[in-house]
Design a protein around this motif. Sequence first.
Motif, short mmCIF file in Angstrom:
data_model
loop_
_atom_site.label_atom_id
_atom_site.label_comp_id
_atom_site.label_asym_id
_atom_site.label_seq_id
_atom_site.Cartn_x
_atom_site.Cartn_y
_atom_site.Cartn_z
N ARG A 251 0.83 -1.20 0.00
CA ARG A 251 0.00 0.00 0.00
C ARG A 251 0.87 1.25 0.00
O ARG A 251 1.94 1.30 0.62
N TRP A 252 0.36 2.30 -0.70
CA TRP A 252 1.09 3.56 -0.80
C TRP A 252 0.11 4.70 -1.00
O TRP A 252 -1.05 4.49 -1.32
N ALA A 253 0.62 5.92 -0.81
CA ALA A 253 -0.18 7.13 -1.03
C ALA A 253 0.56 8.03 -2.01
O ALA A 253 1.80 8.04 -2.05
N PRO A 254 -0.18 8.83 -2.81
CA PRO A 254 0.45 9.70 -3.81
C PRO A 254 1.32 10.77 -3.17
O PRO A 254 1.26 11.01 -1.95
N PRO A 255 2.13 11.46 -3.97
CA PRO A 255 3.02 12.48 -3.43
C PRO A 255 2.29 13.57 -2.67
O PRO A 255 1.21 14.02 -3.05
N GLY A 256 2.91 13.98 -1.58
CA GLY A 256 2.37 15.04 -0.75
C GLY A 256 3.37 15.39 0.33
O GLY A 256 4.50 14.89 0.36
N HIS A 257 2.94 16.26 1.24
CA HIS A 257 3.77 16.64 2.39
C HIS A 257 3.42 15.69 3.54
O HIS A 257 2.61 16.01 4.40
N HIS A 258 4.05 14.54 3.57
CA HIS A 258 3.65 13.47 4.48
C HIS A 258 4.44 13.42 5.78
O HIS A 258 4.10 12.63 6.66
N TRP A 259 5.51 14.23 5.92
CA TRP A 259 6.41 14.06 7.04
C TRP A 259 6.49 15.35 7.86
O TRP A 259 7.19 16.31 7.48
N PRO A 260 5.80 15.41 9.00
CA PRO A 260 5.79 16.63 9.82
C PRO A 260 7.18 17.09 10.24
O PRO A 260 7.42 18.29 10.39
N ALA A 261 8.10 16.16 10.43
CA ALA A 261 9.46 16.54 10.83
C ALA A 261 10.25 17.12 9.67
O ALA A 261 11.33 17.70 9.89
N GLN A 262 9.73 16.98 8.47
CA GLN A 262 10.40 17.51 7.27
C GLN A 262 9.31 18.11 6.38
O GLN A 262 9.03 17.62 5.30
N PRO A 263 8.68 19.20 6.82
CA PRO A 263 7.43 19.66 6.21
C PRO A 263 7.54 20.11 4.77
O PRO A 263 6.54 20.07 4.04
N SER A 264 8.70 20.57 4.32
CA SER A 264 8.82 21.03 2.94
C SER A 264 9.08 19.90 1.95
O SER A 264 8.99 20.11 0.74
N ALA A 265 9.42 18.72 2.45
CA ALA A 265 9.69 17.58 1.56
C ALA A 265 8.39 17.07 0.96
O ALA A 265 7.35 17.01 1.61
N VAL A 266 8.45 16.67 -0.31
CA VAL A 266 7.31 16.13 -1.03
C VAL A 266 7.70 14.78 -1.60
O VAL A 266 8.80 14.61 -2.15
N GLY A 267 6.81 13.81 -1.46
CA GLY A 267 7.07 12.50 -2.04
C GLY A 267 5.90 11.58 -1.83
O GLY A 267 5.00 11.86 -1.03
N GLY A 268 5.92 10.46 -2.55
CA GLY A 268 4.94 9.43 -2.32
C GLY A 268 5.24 8.72 -1.01
O GLY A 268 6.40 8.63 -0.58
N LEU A 269 4.21 8.22 -0.35
CA LEU A 269 4.35 7.61 0.97
C LEU A 269 4.16 6.11 0.90
O LEU A 269 3.12 5.63 0.44
N ASP A 270 5.16 5.37 1.35
CA ASP A 270 5.03 3.92 1.53
C ASP A 270 4.29 3.69 2.85
O ASP A 270 4.82 4.00 3.92
N LEU A 271 3.07 3.18 2.77
CA LEU A 271 2.24 3.03 3.96
C LEU A 271 2.64 1.84 4.82
O LEU A 271 2.11 1.65 5.91
N VAL A 272 3.60 1.04 4.34
CA VAL A 272 4.08 -0.09 5.13
C VAL A 272 5.19 0.35 6.08
O VAL A 272 5.14 0.09 7.28
#
Length: 263
Positions: free
Chosen positions: A24-45
């Motif tokens: 499972r994965w999620a499309p690119p976005g701002h997924h990491w609060p500790a690195q808020p400016s980073a953008v990428g797809g999220l591996d939900l595993v």
Amino acid sequence: MSIEPAAAVPVLLLSVRDEYTGRRWAPPGHHWPAQPSAVGGLDLVAGGTWLAVEPGGAGGAGPVAACLLNGFGTPAAAEGRLSRGELPLLAVRGGRIDALDLDRYDPFHLVVVRPSGAHVLSWGGRGGRLAGTELPTGLSVILNDGPEGLAERRTTSERIRTLMAARAAHFRARFAAEPRPEPRPGAATAEQAWGGWLPIVTGDGLALDDSAALVQRREFGDGRLWGSSSISLLALGGGGVRYDFAAAPVEPVGHECWRRVAL
């Protein structure tokens, strides 16, 4: 990967993520609060990513992206193994990959891209060494066997080696035969931005199980399906980064499959 230092948009990156289709994965976005400016797809595993972008770079040094490929070699011990998905995030915030305890990571190739060029860090697993490769001007192909398939540690499977070679040969020739695009931030659609490269990126009309397929679906005999889950197109230049994304497989016509990723 296309590098042309004199071009208006000097660096172009095509990344096709291949993975077991049940992961499972999620499309690119701002997924990491500790690195808020980073953008990428999220591996939900595991919580990491296969491709990360920092639009301003570490300390405002300019845009940087990092793309992860699995490698071949000696895997990390199960006890203490860390996810490779954290590596692109570390790279785009300016962290040193060579300062890590790399024995805790399975083999990988990490492509780090800036408007000035690109290099690849390759790790073959326990007992190996971290090798660096600067990519030359022109077209480069990075495989699970490393840049141009020349990593120190490569697959022992003849089938996988043959499939990678067919894929690289077909698509290197196809991209070279088309005018190189210059994707600008203001282009409204992926078609306008990427021109004649876009039909090639979506699979070039090859069946998903063709030996040379870029966008693929394959069975390797373990009951699971392996295939392409997404396609990312990045252009890095003086005007910043353009990032177009689509879940795979992609219809060969119609821009509704593509999403311009907000940075």
